[in-house]
Design an enzyme around this catalytic site. Structure first.
Site, PDB file in Angstrom:
ATOM      1  NE  ARG A 156       8.608 -25.807 -55.593  1.00 52.88           N
ATOM      2  CZ  ARG A 156       9.271 -26.830 -56.136  1.00 52.88           C
ATOM      3  NH1 ARG A 156       8.829 -28.061 -55.981  1.00 52.88           N
ATOM      4  NH2 ARG A 156      10.352 -26.617 -56.840  1.00 52.88           N
ATOM      5  CE  LYS A 184      24.260 -33.742 -66.205  1.00 55.97           C
ATOM      6  NZ  LYS A 184      22.963 -34.114 -66.797  1.00 55.97           N
ATOM      7  N   GLY A 217      17.632 -25.053 -56.932  1.00 56.31           N
ATOM      8  CA  GLY A 217      17.227 -25.781 -55.727  1.00 56.31           C
ATOM      9  C   GLY A 217      18.405 -26.122 -54.835  1.00 56.31           C
ATOM     10  N   GLY A 269      14.120 -24.766 -63.375  1.00 55.40           N
ATOM     11  CA  GLY A 269      14.158 -24.591 -64.831  1.00 55.40           C
ATOM     12  C   GLY A 269      13.634 -23.234 -65.267  1.00 55.40           C
TER      13      GLY A 269
HETATM   14  P1  ADP Z   1      21.242 -25.795 -58.667  1.00 56.71           P
HETATM   15  O1  ADP Z   1      20.197 -26.817 -58.243  1.00 56.71           O
HETATM   16  O2  ADP Z   1      21.522 -24.796 -57.605  1.00 56.71           O
HETATM   17  O3  ADP Z   1      20.929 -25.186 -60.010  1.00 56.71           O
HETATM   18  P2  ADP Z   1      22.908 -27.822 -59.831  1.00 56.71           P
HETATM   19  O4  ADP Z   1      21.762 -28.783 -59.776  1.00 56.71           O
HETATM   20  O5  ADP Z   1      23.360 -27.351 -61.149  1.00 56.71           O
HETATM   21  O6  ADP Z   1      22.628 -26.582 -58.857  1.00 56.71           O
HETATM   22  O7  ADP Z   1      24.189 -28.482 -59.153  1.00 56.71           O
HETATM   23  C1  ADP Z   1      24.188 -28.899 -57.824  1.00 56.71           C
HETATM   24  C2  ADP Z   1      25.011 -30.127 -57.647  1.00 56.71           C
HETATM   25  O8  ADP Z   1      26.313 -29.955 -58.165  1.00 56.71           O
HETATM   26  C3  ADP Z   1      25.179 -30.470 -56.187  1.00 56.71           C
HETATM   27  O9  ADP Z   1      24.527 -31.674 -55.923  1.00 56.71           O
HETATM   28  C4  ADP Z   1      26.686 -30.583 -56.004  1.00 56.71           C
HETATM   29  O10 ADP Z   1      27.060 -31.688 -55.205  1.00 56.71           O
HETATM   30  C5  ADP Z   1      27.175 -30.767 -57.416  1.00 56.71           C
HETATM   31  N1  ADP Z   1      28.570 -30.368 -57.562  1.00 56.71           N
HETATM   32  C6  ADP Z   1      29.082 -29.140 -57.418  1.00 56.71           C
HETATM   33  N2  ADP Z   1      30.411 -29.163 -57.586  1.00 56.71           N
HETATM   34  C7  ADP Z   1      30.751 -30.439 -57.851  1.00 56.71           C
HETATM   35  C8  ADP Z   1      31.989 -31.122 -58.126  1.00 56.71           C
HETATM   36  N3  ADP Z   1      33.152 -30.459 -58.165  1.00 56.71           N
HETATM   37  N4  ADP Z   1      31.936 -32.445 -58.360  1.00 56.71           N
HETATM   38  C9  ADP Z   1      30.764 -33.097 -58.334  1.00 56.71           C
HETATM   39  N5  ADP Z   1      29.580 -32.537 -58.085  1.00 56.71           N
HETATM   40  C10 ADP Z   1      29.571 -31.222 -57.845  1.00 56.71           C
HETATM   41 MG    MG Z   2      19.863 -28.837 -58.884  1.00 60.33          MG
END
Ligand code: ADP
Ligand code: MG
Length: 415
Positions: A40, A206, A359, A382
């Site tokens: 950062r 999610k 992230g 976010g």
């Molecule tokens: P980002 O930070 O890129 O926006 P998210 O925080 O929404 O991504 O999601 C990332 C997390 O989702 C990771 O820690 C990953 O392990 C989890 N994840 C992805 N696919 C699955 C799955 N099929 N089951 C459980 N966790 C998952």
């Molecule tokens: Mg995340």
């Protein structure tokens, strides 16, 4: 860009001026108060170098962690100032106050080309409340405010929104920093003028946090690829068994409605990697998505899906990717995410604009060794999601307009 940026100001016009800069130095710290990941800080260097070379008097504001409006020893920015000094190669002073007499003296003592970091803005509840009189003292008399903290632009805080308004009210300017400008340019182009085909890849843990992004992108994109745990909710919507998998049952109706409205654009995985636990080294099965057993977890998209996703990404003119395709942190479940990362990097090599947000997605791109080939990796979490949901970011809205400042615009004729 609709907002004024630092590049609109020549170095000569800044020389000798006091400039307050909001940066995002919310970096991970170790127990000794040292920065353990300086990403950062590195991202703000172009703006800080521009200002220091222009011989401005630079005052830096940032938050660190969530001290919730009270001083907290472990969340002091002192350690950040030391690391920043090494990165910038010029002295960076630190002041243990944000506003108040000690901070005033430190700011007044700045010479041209010097940099001063003030203490964590979130030690003050006025920051979170966007208290305008506190924002006025945060301004320290500056008539130039630069916001380079894209990651905090979705928060209406005193150091992002309040101060911009105070500076403008004082006849000054609130500008986007170079990082902020870059973020708005790439994310904005993807939303408003994407080269086609326009492909969105959405995954992660999610669906609930990303539903607005999907709703906004769906009418714009040519293809929407869905992976990660998010796909599980769509599997459930199609009546498939997802076993023990992470799923959001209360979001099944939304997934159903998305499939009804835009089923032809949405591509779900046709196969998945399953295991009886999502532990490192677990023994896995690669199965069609209708062959998941009750006692299994889905940990990744399968190889056939990875190839299909890679194909779609390869032919894209614009790619927006947010969210890993599986639990890429755990070894047997990284292949799908890494395949998508490689395809995204190849598309970028071929001239596509590839924008990556989130992230964990950024960490996945780094882990797969292709991060440097991605066109733009957003620094926001976010904030990026809110921008991609079509929401106006308060920290951006508060900046000076390029054409005419609304506060100085004459009343519009209403006939
Ligand atoms: P980002 O930070 O890129 O926006 P998210 O925080 O929404 O991504 O999601 C990332 C997390 O989702 C990771 O820690 C990953 O392990 C989890 N994840 C992805 N696919 C699955 C799955 N099929 N089951 C459980 N966790 C998952
Ligand atoms: Mg995340």
């Amino acid at each position: 860009m609709a907002k004024k940026t630092l590049q609109d100001r020549s170095p000569e016009s800044i020389a000798g001026s006091l400039v307050v800069v909001r940066v995002d130095f919310n970096a991970p710290m170790d127990e000794e108060g040292k920065v353990s990941d300086d990403t950062r800080l590195v991202h703000t260097l172009p703006t800080l170098r521009y200002l220091a070379h222009a011989r401005a008097k630079v005052v830096l504001l940032s938050h660190l962690g969530r001290p919730e409006g009270a001083a907290h020893e472990g969340l002091s920015l002192r350690g950040v100032s030391r690391r920043l000094e090494e990165l910038l190669g010029i002295p960076v002073d630190f002041c243990p106050e944000t506003t108040g007499p000690v901070a005033d003296v430190a700011v007044r003592g700045l010479a041209e080309g010097e940099v001063l970091l003030l203490e964590n803005t979130r030690f003050h509840r006025e920051e979170l409340e966007n208290d305008l009189s506190w924002a006025e003292s945060l301004r320290h008399g500056a008539e130039l405010f630069v916001n380079d903290a894209f990651g905090t632009a979705h928060r209406a805080h005193a150091s992002t929104v309040g101060i911009a308004g105070r500076v403008r009210a004082a006849g000054g300017e609130a500008l986007a920093g170079l990082l902020m400008e870059r973020e708005l340019r790439f994310l904005g182009t993807a939303l408003t003028d994407p080269a086609r085909p326009f492909v969105a890849v959405i995954g992660g843990a999610k669906i609930s946090g990303k539903i607005d992004v999907i709703e906004t992108l769906l009418p714009e994109v040519d293809r929407l690829l869905i992976g990660g745990a998010m796909a599980n909710t769509f599997f459930l919507a199609r009546g498939l068994c997802v076993g023990e998998s992470l799923v959001e049952e209360d979001r099944v109706p939304i997934a159903q409605s998305l499939l009804e409205r835009a089923g032809d654009k949405i591509i779900l995985p046709s196969d998945v990697v399953t295991a009886e636990s999502l532990a490192s080294g677990a023994s896995t099965r690669e199965v069609s998505c209708d062959e998941v057993r009750e006692n299994e977890w889905i940990g990744d998209i399968g190889p056939r899906s990875a190839r299909r996703f890679a194909e779609v990404i390869s032919s894209a003119g614009t790619v927006i990717w947010n969210g890993p395709m599986g639990m890429f942190e755990v070894p047997p479940f990284e292949a799908g995410t890494f395949a998508v990362a490689r395809a995204a990097a190849s598309a970028a090599d071929e001239g596509a604009m590839v924008v990556l947000g989130g992230g964990d997605s950024a960490a996945a791109a780094r882990a797969s060794g292709v991060a440097h080939r991605i066109t733009h990796i957003s620094t926001g979490g976010g904030a990026t999601l809110e921008f991609l949901s079509g929401k106006e970011l308060p920290g951006v809205a508060a900046l000076s307009d390029r054409v005419a400042d609304p506060e100085s615009r004459p009343e519009e004729d209403d006939n």
